[in-house]
Design an enzyme around this catalytic site. Sequence first.
Site, PDB file in Angstrom:
ATOM      1  N   SER A  23      45.349  31.793  43.320  1.00  0.00           N
ATOM      2  CA  SER A  23      44.423  31.702  44.453  1.00  0.00           C
ATOM      3  C   SER A  23      43.852  30.296  44.564  1.00  0.00           C
ATOM      4  O   SER A  23      43.693  29.750  45.658  1.00  0.00           O
ATOM      5  CB  SER A  23      43.295  32.720  44.288  1.00  0.00           C
ATOM      6  N   ARG A  73      44.775  28.352  47.929  1.00  0.00           N
ATOM      7  CA  ARG A  73      43.675  28.143  48.871  1.00  0.00           C
ATOM      8  C   ARG A  73      43.673  26.693  49.357  1.00  0.00           C
ATOM      9  O   ARG A  73      43.626  26.414  50.549  1.00  0.00           O
ATOM     10  CB  ARG A  73      42.339  28.466  48.212  1.00  0.00           C
ATOM     11  N   ASN A 121      44.843  25.584  53.202  1.00  0.00           N
ATOM     12  CA  ASN A 121      43.905  24.894  54.093  1.00  0.00           C
ATOM     13  C   ASN A 121      44.455  23.569  54.569  1.00  0.00           C
ATOM     14  O   ASN A 121      44.423  23.252  55.757  1.00  0.00           O
ATOM     15  CB  ASN A 121      42.575  24.666  53.376  1.00  0.00           C
TER      16      ASN A 121
END
Lengths: 291, 156
Positions: free
Chosen positions: A221, A225, A229
């Site tokens: 994660s 992440r 992004n």
Amino acid sequence: MASSENLDSVGYIKHHLQNLQVCKTEEGWVWNECQGAGFWTFNVDSLFFAFLLGAIFCFSFWRVAKNAKIDNPGRWQSMVEMIVEFVDKSVKDTFHGRNPLIAPLALTIFVWVILMNMMDWVPVDLLPWVAEQTNVHVLGNEPHTSYLKFLPTADVNITFSLSIGVFLLILFYSIKVKGIGGFLGELTLHPFSSKNKFVQVLLIPVNLLMETIGLVAKPISLGLRLFGNLYAAELLFILIAILFSTGVGGFIGGFISYMGWAIFHILVIPLQAFIFMMLTIVYLSQAHEDH
Amino acid sequence: MNVNATLIINMIFFAAFVWFCMKFVWPHIMSAIKERQDKIAEGLAASERSQKDLELAQEKAAELLREAKQQSAEIVDSAKKRHAEIVDSAKDDARSEAEKIKNGAMAEIEQEVNRAREQLRSKVATLAVAGAEKVIERNIDEAANNDLFEKLVKEL
């Protein structure tokens, strides 16, 4: 726009999202022809910019540290100290043990990721254009072989190298603080436990599955992440850049949306770096906690 | 987005940067910050101390001022008293001096009067004798007459 006139939109996007790669094949080391090359492929552009930005971080902070003035800090020193104190405060608020590694680690992650994310602000065609000119005119190659993806955090290898580095530290400190037995106990005896020995043994696989998923989810994660992004941000910049070639209206609209998206990233860029740093601290603090 | 050997290289970079930061950046900056904090704390304590000193000094100065005022008032009072005394004594002196001068003058006047009277008396005597000589025009026993004239003169 990219120089090859007959690139359509899809080609343009693909071209921008393609790393400059070098890989080992049966014919030796080759550039760009790495589709089936497997693991031993290097994204030269990502590595170059990641290393360059990390070196800029180290060098500029080292200079400040070396010439640190106590009475009359300059602007640069004040800024560096502000960042250092901010990181120090974040670490002290979350991590209550004594570990000389956590704070410098958090600082490195924070500043390095910010610097890498900031490459997002560089116009999408500027550095690829420079690369293409160099490739064609200096190195004498075909234009279509010039690839450059200059945003390192939009490369999953870079974000995962950070998150896996953090993951290794989590494992190291978990075992160091709790011992192998304690660490395995943590993996197997929680969250379900029972006083009955037999039931407890039955619960071990369930616990192991859940805890392992929880543990492995941390680096994945963390890495995805940041990657997601910045990849999305870069992709949108590329899409907006396509607008520039669609006439006057497209140019004006593209200009406004490019600027808006860039302004929005004043928030996103430090926020993603902060989240990465903060989660690193939280995970390592959990690794130090003995249940 | 294939995972490839880039990851390993970048992990080495990562480790190197963290090591560098831990070794050469973090301790120096933190020690500089710490030192400055200590210095500021010291400065604040010193300023507080000097504030207290200042208050004490002000108190002392006020007390000294009060004392000085009191002393000066006392001095003024005693000066006034002394002034009055001096004026009084001067008045007394002047009065007695005037008395003395007056007395002297009186005595002198008396003396002058007496002397004038004496002269007058003697002059009248001789005048009377001359007058009598002229009246009588002859030699008379001066001795016998002198008694007579003496008596006359005393009656004057």
